[in-house]
Design a protein around this motif. Structure first.
Motif, PDB file in Angstrom:
ATOM      1  N   ARG A 280     -41.345   3.169  23.752  1.00 45.07           N
ATOM      2  CA  ARG A 280     -41.706   2.585  25.045  1.00 45.07           C
ATOM      3  C   ARG A 280     -43.134   2.929  25.432  1.00 45.07           C
ATOM      4  O   ARG A 280     -43.821   2.115  26.058  1.00 45.07           O
ATOM      5  CB  ARG A 280     -40.719   3.058  26.106  1.00 45.07           C
ATOM      6  N   LYS A 281     -43.587   4.121  25.062  1.00 44.27           N
ATOM      7  CA  LYS A 281     -44.975   4.479  25.355  1.00 44.27           C
ATOM      8  C   LYS A 281     -45.953   3.696  24.493  1.00 44.27           C
ATOM      9  O   LYS A 281     -47.127   3.574  24.834  1.00 44.27           O
ATOM     10  CB  LYS A 281     -45.184   5.984  25.147  1.00 44.27           C
ATOM     11  N   MET A 282     -45.470   3.170  23.363  1.00 46.03           N
ATOM     12  CA  MET A 282     -46.322   2.347  22.491  1.00 46.03           C
ATOM     13  C   MET A 282     -46.097   0.848  22.727  1.00 46.03           C
ATOM     14  O   MET A 282     -46.385   0.029  21.857  1.00 46.03           O
ATOM     15  CB  MET A 282     -46.058   2.713  21.018  1.00 46.03           C
ATOM     16  N   ASN A 283     -45.525   0.530  23.883  1.00 44.67           N
ATOM     17  CA  ASN A 283     -45.263  -0.871  24.251  1.00 44.67           C
ATOM     18  C   ASN A 283     -44.294  -1.546  23.282  1.00 44.67           C
ATOM     19  O   ASN A 283     -44.385  -2.761  23.030  1.00 44.67           O
ATOM     20  CB  ASN A 283     -46.566  -1.678  24.325  1.00 44.67           C
ATOM     21  N   GLY A 284     -43.391  -0.766  22.731  1.00 48.86           N
ATOM     22  CA  GLY A 284     -42.384  -1.303  21.827  1.00 48.86           C
ATOM     23  C   GLY A 284     -40.989  -1.004  22.350  1.00 48.86           C
ATOM     24  O   GLY A 284     -40.794  -0.697  23.527  1.00 48.86           O
ATOM     25  N   ASP A 285     -40.020  -1.075  21.461  1.00 50.63           N
ATOM     26  CA  ASP A 285     -38.639  -0.810  21.865  1.00 50.63           C
ATOM     27  C   ASP A 285     -37.836  -0.434  20.634  1.00 50.63           C
ATOM     28  O   ASP A 285     -38.319  -0.525  19.493  1.00 50.63           O
ATOM     29  CB  ASP A 285     -38.033  -2.038  22.546  1.00 50.63           C
ATOM     30  N   ILE A 286     -36.606  -0.023  20.857  1.00 52.27           N
ATOM     31  CA  ILE A 286     -35.713   0.339  19.767  1.00 52.27           C
ATOM     32  C   ILE A 286     -34.289   0.003  20.195  1.00 52.27           C
ATOM     33  O   ILE A 286     -33.920   0.171  21.365  1.00 52.27           O
ATOM     34  CB  ILE A 286     -35.856   1.840  19.412  1.00 52.27           C
ATOM     35  N   PHE A 287     -33.517  -0.505  19.259  1.00 51.70           N
ATOM     36  CA  PHE A 287     -32.118  -0.826  19.560  1.00 51.70           C
ATOM     37  C   PHE A 287     -31.283  -0.641  18.303  1.00 51.70           C
ATOM     38  O   PHE A 287     -31.823  -0.490  17.191  1.00 51.70           O
ATOM     39  CB  PHE A 287     -31.993  -2.257  20.093  1.00 51.70           C
ATOM     40  N   ALA A 288     -29.962  -0.662  18.479  1.00 47.02           N
ATOM     41  CA  ALA A 288     -29.046  -0.452  17.355  1.00 47.02           C
ATOM     42  C   ALA A 288     -27.887  -1.428  17.448  1.00 47.02           C
ATOM     43  O   ALA A 288     -27.521  -1.896  18.540  1.00 47.02           O
ATOM     44  CB  ALA A 288     -28.529   0.987  17.345  1.00 47.02           C
ATOM     45  N   GLU A 289     -27.316  -1.732  16.296  1.00 45.83           N
ATOM     46  CA  GLU A 289     -26.136  -2.592  16.242  1.00 45.83           C
ATOM     47  C   GLU A 289     -25.243  -2.132  15.100  1.00 45.83           C
ATOM     48  O   GLU A 289     -25.724  -1.621  14.078  1.00 45.83           O
ATOM     49  CB  GLU A 289     -26.533  -4.062  16.062  1.00 45.83           C
TER      50      GLU A 289
ATOM     51  N   LEU B 112     -49.947  -2.257  16.818  1.00 44.00           N
ATOM     52  CA  LEU B 112     -50.521  -1.571  17.971  1.00 44.00           C
ATOM     53  C   LEU B 112     -49.667  -0.343  18.267  1.00 44.00           C
ATOM     54  O   LEU B 112     -48.452  -0.451  18.452  1.00 44.00           O
ATOM     55  CB  LEU B 112     -50.547  -2.506  19.180  1.00 44.00           C
ATOM     56  N   GLY B 113     -50.305   0.826  18.311  1.00 45.77           N
ATOM     57  CA  GLY B 113     -49.551   2.043  18.584  1.00 45.77           C
ATOM     58  C   GLY B 113     -50.248   3.265  18.028  1.00 45.77           C
ATOM     59  O   GLY B 113     -51.448   3.251  17.732  1.00 45.77           O
ATOM     60  N   ASP B 114     -49.486   4.307  17.874  1.00 50.34           N
ATOM     61  CA  ASP B 114     -49.979   5.581  17.344  1.00 50.34           C
ATOM     62  C   ASP B 114     -49.333   5.787  15.971  1.00 50.34           C
ATOM     63  O   ASP B 114     -48.110   5.868  15.865  1.00 50.34           O
ATOM     64  CB  ASP B 114     -49.600   6.718  18.298  1.00 50.34           C
ATOM     65  N   LEU B 115     -50.159   5.873  14.924  1.00 50.99           N
ATOM     66  CA  LEU B 115     -49.626   5.967  13.570  1.00 50.99           C
ATOM     67  C   LEU B 115     -48.768   7.221  13.391  1.00 50.99           C
ATOM     68  O   LEU B 115     -47.659   7.144  12.851  1.00 50.99           O
ATOM     69  CB  LEU B 115     -50.770   5.964  12.550  1.00 50.99           C
TER      70      LEU B 115
ATOM     71  N   THR C  24     -33.173  -0.551  14.726  1.00 51.39           N
ATOM     72  CA  THR C  24     -34.392  -1.349  14.586  1.00 51.39           C
ATOM     73  C   THR C  24     -35.455  -0.891  15.569  1.00 51.39           C
ATOM     74  O   THR C  24     -35.196  -0.798  16.785  1.00 51.39           O
ATOM     75  CB  THR C  24     -34.104  -2.844  14.800  1.00 51.39           C
ATOM     76  N   ALA C  25     -36.646  -0.611  15.078  1.00 54.41           N
ATOM     77  CA  ALA C  25     -37.795  -0.279  15.921  1.00 54.41           C
ATOM     78  C   ALA C  25     -38.670  -1.533  16.022  1.00 54.41           C
ATOM     79  O   ALA C  25     -38.980  -2.167  15.014  1.00 54.41           O
ATOM     80  CB  ALA C  25     -38.583   0.876  15.332  1.00 54.41           C
ATOM     81  N   VAL C  26     -39.069  -1.868  17.221  1.00 52.38           N
ATOM     82  CA  VAL C  26     -39.841  -3.074  17.479  1.00 52.38           C
ATOM     83  C   VAL C  26     -41.263  -2.662  17.853  1.00 52.38           C
ATOM     84  O   VAL C  26     -41.472  -1.968  18.862  1.00 52.38           O
ATOM     85  CB  VAL C  26     -39.230  -3.919  18.614  1.00 52.38           C
ATOM     86  N   PHE C  27     -42.247  -3.072  17.043  1.00 50.18           N
ATOM     87  CA  PHE C  27     -43.649  -2.730  17.261  1.00 50.18           C
ATOM     88  C   PHE C  27     -44.413  -3.950  17.740  1.00 50.18           C
ATOM     89  O   PHE C  27     -44.154  -5.094  17.307  1.00 50.18           O
ATOM     90  CB  PHE C  27     -44.287  -2.220  15.961  1.00 50.18           C
TER      91      PHE C  27
END
Length: 407
Positions: A383-392, A299-302, A401-404
């Motif tokens: 965040r606009k695509m209802n996802g998130d991103i984090f780093a470690e 779910l999102g914008d390709l 990591t991008a979370v879709f």
């Protein structure tokens, strides 16, 4: 277009010269062929003069030899009469060889004519269907770069340039929207600065008055001086509050990327990334490993998702050691995670929470060109695509990591 006209003229002249050369060759061959029967007749005349008779079994053109007699002139064939040893002889001949060559010359001319017509038709089609429209369109990108193309680009059903025109019009709309957003942002920025500058003037004037009173010792009473010091501190806190608001405003979302939420397959996203970066990383001798994944609907914008992964890849190449980059897919039941991992990370763990802030750059980026907006944009888009991103960070390996969201 001028170059095309020169090529067209040169090829046309070459075809005309080819016509002329072929016809000259065939005409010369026809002339030779039309005289072959005379060669045969001369040979037969010599044989009759020598032997009193001649054999025409091997002749191609001469069909009959007739001595003078009652039916000497009765024939439907072309003939030649010779007097040999005091007696008249009629030599009948035909010109089939001549006719065959004429027929062959006609066929060759017809073939060359068809080739010439096809060539001219193809060249004219290229000229009017491709080159002429392209010449009219060639100025569009230049005008667009100067900001002159404000009117919509007219749609066309041209099979070669329809999509190109559509893309130019979309680009024009994006540039116009960006210009409008920049103007609005500049206006808001100016209004904000004017508002804060006006608000700061009041406490600043009070501080100047209090400090002038203290410097001139207008209030010798210690209790009064203490009260003035408290007032100065209060006004300083007020100014500090305004400065904090300015700082916060500068960190707010000054970018407003548009996102069209839809559905797309994970494989589409990965193919777009790997299709470009396999070649790029091969040129710089960097290993690019893509892990296994299960294809599914996201779910999102390709196009925005491609932008996110591109920013993540560019960061990996910019701040990594250049040895290898991995694209992996950590397992998750509720979402789809796409991680980019690379070695050579020199980022301190205390800096890790700040990498998604706007204009923030760590100590490891001192000699590397950049604006500090790449990962910030990634976070805004995710965040606009209802996802998130984090780093470690683990030792010298960093994983972003991008979370879709699943469709």
């Amino acid at each position: 277009m001028k170059a095309f006209n020169r090529i067209f003229s040169a090829v046309t002249v070459a075809i005309m010269l080819l016509f002329a050369v072929v016809n000259m060759i065939l005409a010369a061959d026809k002339t030779v062929g039309s005289r072959q029967y005379r060669v045969e007749i001369s040979r037969l005349v010599h044989e009759i003069e020598t032997n009193g008779s001649a054999d025409i079994s091997e002749c191609v053109y001469v069909t009959n030899i007739e001595r003078y007699g009652e039916k000497f002139y009765s024939t439907d064939s072309d003939y030649v009469i010779y007097e040999i040893n005091g007696e008249l002889y009629r030599f009948d001949y035909n010109s089939n060889g001549y006719s065959n060559k004429t027929y062959f010359m006609g066929i060759v001319n017809a073939i060359l004519g068809v080739i010439a017509i096809l060539f001219i038709a193809v060249m004219l089609y290229i000229k009017y269907a491709i080159l002429a429209p392209f010449e009219r369109l060639s100025s569009l990108p230049y005008e667009l770069s100067k900001g002159n193309l404000t009117a919509p680009v007219a749609e066309t059903k041209n099979r070669f340039f329809g999509k190109f025109l559509w893309g130019i019009d979309v680009l024009r709309e994006n540039i116009e929207q960006q210009k409008q957003r920049e103007l609005e942002m500049q206006k808001e920025k100016k209004m904000l600065l004017l508002s804060f500058s006006h608000d700061i003037k009041t406490p600043l004037s009070a501080i100047k008055l209090y400090s002038a009173a203290l410097s001139k010792n207008l209030y010798p009473d210690a209790e009064k001086q203490h009260k003035i010091a408290e007032n100065i501190n209060e006004k300083a806190d007020e100014i500090e509050g305004y400065v904090s608001q300015i700082t916060m405003a500068s960190r707010e979302d000054f970018l407003s990327p548009e996102v069209e939420i839809g559905e797309f397959y994970l494989s589409e996203l990965i193919e777009k990334i790997t299709g470009y970066y396999r070649e790029k990383l091969a040129l710089i001798k960097t290993d690019f490993n893509v892990g296994k994944y299960k294809n599914c609907l996201l779910l999102g914008d390709l196009s925005r998702s491609v932008e996110v992964l591109q920013n993540m890849m560019e960061n990996a190449l910019k701040y990594g050691d250049g040895r290898n980059v991995e694209l992996v897919f950590p397992e998750s039941d509720e979402c789809v995670q796409i991680a980019i991992r690379n070695g050579g990370c020199t980022l301190g763990k205390e800096d890790l929470p700040h990498i998604f802030e706007s204009f923030w750059r760590g100590a490891n980026a001192e000699n590397i060109h950049g604006s500090g907006l790449g990962l910030y944009i990634c976070r805004q888009l995710m965040r606009k695509m209802n996802g998130d991103i984090f780093a470690e960070v683990n030792d010298d390996i960093i994983t972003v990591t991008a979370v879709f969201a699943r469709a």
